[in-house]
Design a protein around this motif. Structure first.
Motif, PDB file in Angstrom:
ATOM      1  N   THR A 146       0.625  -1.649   0.343  1.00  0.00           N
ATOM      2  CA  THR A 146      -0.029  -0.417  -0.270  1.00  0.00           C
ATOM      3  C   THR A 146       0.469   0.976   0.243  1.00  0.00           C
ATOM      4  OG1 THR A 146      -0.110   0.195   2.339  1.00  0.00           O
ATOM      5  CG2 THR A 146      -1.875  -1.121   1.218  1.00  0.00           C
ATOM      6  N   TYR A 147       0.586   2.412  -0.291  1.00  0.00           N
ATOM      7  CA  TYR A 147       0.971   3.256  -0.654  1.00  0.00           C
ATOM      8  C   TYR A 147       1.169   3.513   1.171  1.00  0.00           C
ATOM      9  CZ  TYR A 147       1.543   8.899  -1.526  1.00  0.00           C
ATOM     10  OH  TYR A 147       2.655  10.035  -1.593  1.00  0.00           O
ATOM     11  N   ALA A 148       1.246   3.583   1.705  1.00  0.00           N
ATOM     12  CA  ALA A 148       1.256   3.834   2.971  1.00  0.00           C
ATOM     13  C   ALA A 148       1.996   3.271   3.588  1.00  0.00           C
ATOM     14  CB  ALA A 148      -0.105   3.793   4.535  1.00  0.00           C
ATOM     15  N   ASN A 149       2.492   2.254   3.227  1.00  0.00           N
ATOM     16  CA  ASN A 149       3.533   1.187   3.845  1.00  0.00           C
ATOM     17  C   ASN A 149       4.558   0.853   3.182  1.00  0.00           C
ATOM     18  OD1 ASN A 149       2.372  -0.709   5.673  1.00  0.00           O
ATOM     19  ND2 ASN A 149       1.743  -2.320   4.280  1.00  0.00           N
ATOM     20  N   LEU A 154      10.761   3.393   3.252  1.00  0.00           N
ATOM     21  CA  LEU A 154      11.133   4.303   2.956  1.00  0.00           C
ATOM     22  C   LEU A 154      11.740   5.010   3.673  1.00  0.00           C
ATOM     23  CD1 LEU A 154      10.292   2.187  -0.223  1.00  0.00           C
ATOM     24  CD2 LEU A 154      11.255   4.062  -1.323  1.00  0.00           C
ATOM     25  N   SER A 155      10.749   5.962   4.029  1.00  0.00           N
ATOM     26  CA  SER A 155      11.200   6.747   5.194  1.00  0.00           C
ATOM     27  C   SER A 155      11.761   6.891   5.922  1.00  0.00           C
ATOM     28  CB  SER A 155       9.763   7.441   5.799  1.00  0.00           C
ATOM     29  OG  SER A 155       8.744   8.111   4.846  1.00  0.00           O
ATOM     30  N   ALA A 156      11.683   5.222   6.876  1.00  0.00           N
ATOM     31  CA  ALA A 156      12.785   4.986   7.808  1.00  0.00           C
ATOM     32  C   ALA A 156      14.888   5.004   7.224  1.00  0.00           C
ATOM     33  CB  ALA A 156      12.332   3.167   8.112  1.00  0.00           C
ATOM     34  N   LEU A 157      14.771   4.694   5.982  1.00  0.00           N
ATOM     35  CA  LEU A 157      15.520   5.304   5.263  1.00  0.00           C
ATOM     36  C   LEU A 157      16.355   6.596   5.452  1.00  0.00           C
ATOM     37  CD1 LEU A 157      16.158   1.410   3.302  1.00  0.00           C
ATOM     38  CD2 LEU A 157      16.755   1.745   5.637  1.00  0.00           C
ATOM     39  N   ALA A 191       3.988   6.236  -3.793  1.00  0.00           N
ATOM     40  CA  ALA A 191       5.064   6.322  -2.571  1.00  0.00           C
ATOM     41  C   ALA A 191       5.981   5.856  -2.388  1.00  0.00           C
ATOM     42  CB  ALA A 191       4.500   5.876  -1.364  1.00  0.00           C
ATOM     43  N   ILE A 192       6.826   4.887  -3.248  1.00  0.00           N
ATOM     44  CA  ILE A 192       8.355   4.913  -3.427  1.00  0.00           C
ATOM     45  C   ILE A 192       8.921   5.895  -4.192  1.00  0.00           C
ATOM     46  CG2 ILE A 192      10.058   3.600  -5.000  1.00  0.00           C
ATOM     47  CD1 ILE A 192       7.900   0.980  -3.992  1.00  0.00           C
ATOM     48  N   SER A 193       8.434   6.162  -5.095  1.00  0.00           N
ATOM     49  CA  SER A 193       8.883   7.308  -6.500  1.00  0.00           C
ATOM     50  C   SER A 193       9.342   8.518  -4.960  1.00  0.00           C
ATOM     51  CB  SER A 193       8.523   7.581  -7.829  1.00  0.00           C
ATOM     52  OG  SER A 193       8.584   6.976  -8.470  1.00  0.00           O
TER      53      SER A 193
END
Length: 242
Positions: A146-149, A154-157, A191-193
């Motif tokens: 999902t977008y949230a996951n 990626l935000s953690a990294l 969300a990844i991009s």
């Protein structure tokens, strides 16, 4: 009203404009700045060969496609390879791998210890400038895409990259289907991009041709396309830069 919640910390426009501008800190000049980055390509296109070569060149402080690098320790999490395979590939791409490039074939998942493992490595090697994770999927917990996951992982990294002023490069996959914009082929949600500072896609002109286009887009870099050709030592050499 909850009195334990701290107030917003703001800065006014005049104060912000009076502060000296700080240019981004580049690991590979004009291409890879500090922050979180994504390199996506089709299976077996040569992403891991490129990642390995980058980790060695930055550790040695040698130019990448005529672009100066910031020399420092590099960490390559080669999670789909064995130590023997990495050794064999090293012998192909270089005659002298420095002690400042480190390899690891196993690590924890995001949210289950990876962040702590990277932080420990950075504490032990404070001159680290580049961490490569090959592949992103190998460090993600099994859960719905999902977008949230995607954004959470990626935000953690990205927090680690920003806190330490380093570059973290994630190796990832492209979808098989075609698209007018190659960046729309990046596997996963948008969300990844959106979570990364720059995205790179490596696409062969035709399967097995050894010639590919590296498309580059990001917050701190200008859009550009590099034409690359894979030589007999499996190193991607620059043909043109536009």
């Amino acid at each position: 009203m909850n009195k334990n919640i701290p107030p917003l910390r703001t800065v006014d426009g005049a104060a912000l404009m009076s502060q000296p501008l700080r240019p981004p800190n580049f690991v590979v000049d004009t291409l890879i700045a500090q922050g979180l980055h994504l390199l996506a390509g089709s299976p077996k296109v040569g992403k891991s060969w490129l990642a390995l070569w980058l980790s060695v060149m930055v550790a040695k402080g040698e130019p990448v496609w005529k672009m100066p690098t910031k020399q420092g320790t590099t960490l390559y999490l080669c999670l789909e390879d064995s130590v023997l395979r990495i050794q064999n590939r090293l012998f192909e791409i270089t005659e002298d791998a420095p002690s400042s490039v480190h390899f690891c074939t196993e690590c924890a998942l995001i949210g289950q210890g990876l962040e702590e493992q990277v932080e420990t490595f950075l504490a032990t090697h404070p001159d680290t400038v580049l961490v490569i994770i090959d592949t992103l999927q190998m460090v993600r917990p099994a859960r719905d895409a999902t977008y949230a996951n995607d954004y959470r992982d990626l935000s953690a990294l990205k927090r680690i990259a920003d806190a330490h002023g380093i570059a973290i490069l994630l190796i990832h996959h492209l979808r098989k289907e075609t698209a007018d914009d190659v960046f729309n082929r990046i596997s996963g949600t948008t969300a990844i991009s959106g979570a990364v500072d720059s995205s790179f896609t490596l696409v062969e002109e035709r399967r097995g041709s050894g010639r590919a286009k590296l498309s580059c887009v990001g917050r701190d870099i200008e859009y550009r396309e590099l034409t690359l050709e894979r030589n007999g030592e499996n190193v991607w050499e620059l043909v043109s830069d536009s």
